[in-house]
Structure formats: structure tokens, C-alpha cells
Design an enzyme around this catalytic site. Structure first.
Site, mmCIF file in Angstrom:
data_model
loop_
_atom_site.group_PDB
_atom_site.id
_atom_site.type_symbol
_atom_site.label_atom_id
_atom_site.label_comp_id
_atom_site.label_asym_id
_atom_site.label_seq_id
_atom_site.Cartn_x
_atom_site.Cartn_y
_atom_site.Cartn_z
ATOM 1 N N GLY A 137 0.719 -1.105 -0.102
ATOM 2 C CA GLY A 137 0.053 -0.037 -0.112
ATOM 3 C C GLY A 137 0.887 1.118 0.000
ATOM 4 O O GLY A 137 1.938 1.498 -0.648
ATOM 5 N N CYS A 138 0.512 2.360 0.734
ATOM 6 C CA CYS A 138 1.323 3.427 0.992
ATOM 7 C C CYS A 138 2.663 3.301 1.400
ATOM 8 O O CYS A 138 3.434 4.242 1.270
ATOM 9 C CB CYS A 138 0.369 4.327 1.800
ATOM 10 S SG CYS A 138 -1.263 4.994 1.018
ATOM 11 N N ALA A 139 2.997 2.342 2.135
ATOM 12 C CA ALA A 139 4.353 2.063 2.601
ATOM 13 C C ALA A 139 5.274 1.846 1.478
ATOM 14 O O ALA A 139 6.481 1.702 1.720
ATOM 15 C CB ALA A 139 4.432 0.887 3.566
ATOM 16 N N ALA A 140 4.561 1.223 0.468
ATOM 17 C CA ALA A 140 5.541 0.778 -0.750
ATOM 18 C C ALA A 140 6.439 1.758 -1.438
ATOM 19 O O ALA A 140 7.283 1.464 -1.755
ATOM 20 C CB ALA A 140 4.565 0.219 -1.744
#
Length: 353
Positions: A137-140
Site C-alpha cells: 500500500g502506501c508504505a511501498a
């Protein structure tokens, strides 16, 4: 040491403003029992406008997951090449100089990954390594920087290309009436970005070390329910409070390098929402102004998932006030709850390509 060069970020041409979002929410969900709560949460995101790949009339339709995924593939192939070419130019490299492509996206699915298409269509070598990341998700965005750093540390003469393609509007679910999903309808935007990590040379953030941290037993706080209609975004109401347990992981990485996380020169932070930035400012002990690049991305583009850290870093480059050896931190947050953190210093060393 590996250097993260200037990112290129592109957003689609169709725009939806905050007021348009609120009006649509009122009209589409007029009889929702928690409508006022949803409207308040959307207002509090601080998002002024977002960019989407289709006109809003098309976005509101749901022709099925197969049709939406076909749009994802065609739009990715249409939009990725331009940002990749610009990122290569800014890093003073050519496609054949790239040894690994890291492709991050959580808003559509392809197999083989878009990396295979890029190698075939854009002049990359046939022995280029491929690393698709689909489920962070956004951590990628932060994870991609970290894996590129790891690769260039193992192979000091190598170069890695990071590509982020997040078409969040293709995940709109008109029948999903959970408040967390309604909030996501007013928070997420579409964006495509790319950046090069050079093993030698380059101008940008020279990465010294990286780390990951996961808050135990929070894996269901940010997640997808995968249904016949596609990806249904689930957001726990406790997510905005996660900076208190995550901030120590940022402090520990800085301390391990002999730095103080409260006294760095620049911060590139994933802007999941304004409270994330407000709380991190509080728990790190830094001024809110330190996160101005992330706030600008959130305001102008919304949460563009893994591409946020690339766009915030682009804004740091464009400000053009960072001195050589300035100390900085980059962090992405996402499902898990996961933090992906990099520590580095600014360098203006120019590569020769």
C-alpha cells in the site's frame, strides 16, 4: 553509497475539488445514517483537490473489476513511460544503465508485471532485475527506496529505477457504505511517479541506512477486502493514532547513526492525512513546517499512496535550498501497520551517466 535522485511525478488531467467531493457525497449517500460524520472526516483531510484518470461521471460507474483492471493496465502503459524518461534524464542515465526496476502499485493487477512490458518497450536490458511490490500500500514508496538501497549496497556500481503507479480512483466502490470507505473516496487521488537510485554519483539524498518496523497485531487496520467487484478499502478508526508507536522507530534509526531525529534538516514523510503529520511532528519534536512538502502533496493531490514520498521529495528538489551534507529522513507508512524508513544526507555530486 546509493543516491536517490530527483523524482518525476505526474497526475492525470481530470480534477475533482473538495467542494465537488462533498456535494457528490451528499447526493449519492443522502440517506446514509452517518453522512454528517463522513462529511466532517472528508473536510478534515485538508485535501483541496485531487486528480483522477477518468472524468468523474465515468469514475462513479462500476462496470466490473475486469473492466476497471483493463483501464488500469492501459492507463499505466500510457502514463508510466513519460515519468520514467524524465527520471532517467534527471539522474543522467539511460534505460540500458538500469540494473533493476522496482514497480510499486496497489490499485490494479498485472501478471507479468508492468516491469516486463517496460523492458520490452522502453529499451531496458533483458537482464534487468524485476521487483514488483503490490501489497504494501502506501508504505511501498518507502519500501521501494529501501530495496533499491539494499540492491545498490550489494552491487555498488548498479542503478535501480523505482516506478509508482497508483490509480486509486479505479478502486471506488459505490455500494460500500462503511464510513472508512466513504472517507477514502474523499482522500485518495491518482498519481504516477519514478525516481532513480544510483549506486555511484548523482544529486539527491545519499542513503546511509534503512529499516522497517511493524506495529504488532495491527494487520487488519488498513486492508483490502478482495471481492468480485474488486478492492474494497478498509480503514480502522485507530489508524490516525499510529504515529505514537511508530515515532520511536524513526528515532532509533537516527540514533543508531549518531543523529537526532528531532534535529534533521529535511523530512520526507508519507502524508496519509493531516493528523499523521501533526502527531509525528509532536512525537518527533519537530516544527510542523518540517513536513511542508508532504502537506503540499496532500493538499494539491490528495493521498496518492506509494507516490506520496516521491512527490514530497520532488518538492524538496524544486525548493532548491538544500545544502550539501544536510541530514534527512524519508518514511512511508501503510498496511501492517508498517513503517519503511531511510536516513540520508544531501549530495550535489554530479554523475557522468
Amino acid at each position: 553509497m546509493a543516491t536517490l535522485c530527483r523524482p518525476t511525478v505526474s497526475v492525470p488531467e481530470h480534477v475533482i475539488t473538495m467542494e465537488q467531493t462533498l456535494d457528490l457525497c451528499r447526493s449519492v449517500h443522502a440517506d446514509h445514517p452517518q453522512l454528517e460524520l463522513a462529511l466532517r472526516l472528508i473536510r478534515n483531510t485538508g485535501v483541496a483537490k485531487r486528480h483522477i484518470v477518468q472524468p468523474i461521471e465515468e469514475t462513479l460507474k462500476h462496470p466490473g473489476f475486469e473492466s476497471r483492471n483493463a483501464v488500469y493496465e492501459s492507463e499505466a502503459k500510457a502514463r508510466v513511460p513519460a515519468v520514467v524518461r524524465q527520471a532517467l534524464e534527471d539522474a543522467q542515465l539511460r534505460a540500458k544503465d538500469i540494473d533493476m526496476i522496482i514497480y510499486v502499485s496497489c490499485t490494479g493487477f498485472m501478471m507479468p508485471s508492468l516491469t516486463a512490458w517496460m523492458i520490452n518497450e522502453m529499451g531496458f536490458r533483458t537482464d534487468t532485475r524485476q521487483l514488483p511490490i503490490a501489497q504494501l500500500g502506501c508504505a511501498a514508496g518507502g519500501a521501494a527506496v529501501n530495496r533499491a538501497h539494499d540492491f545498490c549496497t550489494a552491487y555498488p556500481e548498479a542503478n535501480a529505477l523505482i516506478v509508482s503507479c497508483e490509480l486509486c480512483s479505479l478502486c471506488y466502490q459505490p455500494s460500500d457504505l462503511e464510513v472508512g470507505n466513504l472517507l477514502s473516496n474523499g482522500l485518495f487521488g491518482d498519481g504516477v511517479g519514478a525516481a532513480v537510485v544510483r549506486g555511484r554519483g548523482g544529486t539527491g539524498m545519499k542513503i546511509h541506512r534503512n529499516s522497517s518496523y511493524i506495529i504488532p497485531r495491527t494487520e487488519d487496520w488498513i486492508m483490502y477486502d478482495v471481492k468480485s467487484t474488486g478492492f474494497h478499502f478498509k480503514l480502522d478508526r485507530r489508524v490516525p493514532g499510529t504515529m505514537e508507536p511508530l515515532a520511536p522507530s524513526l528515532k532509533e534509526l537516527a540514533k543508531a547513526h549518531g543523529w537526532d531525529a528531532a534535529a534533521l534538516d529535511f523530512y520526507i514523510i508519507h502524508a496519509g492525512g493531516p493528523r499523521i503529520l501533526d502527531d509525528l511532528s509532536k512525537y518527533l519534536g519537530v516544527a510542523p513546517e518540517a513536513f511542508r512538502f508532504s502537506r503540499a502533496t496532500l493538499t494539491e493531490y490528495g493521498n496518492i499512496a506509494s507516490a506520496v514520498v516521491l512527490d514530497a521529495l520532488r518538492r524538496l528538489f524544486d525548493e532548491n535550498r538544500t545544502a550539501d551534507a544536510a541530514k534527512g529522513l524519508l518514511a512511508g507508512f501503510g498496511p501492517g501497520i508498517t513503517a519503511e524508513i531511510s536516513l540520508g544526507s544531501w549530495t550535489s555530486q554530479r554523475g557522468t551517466g
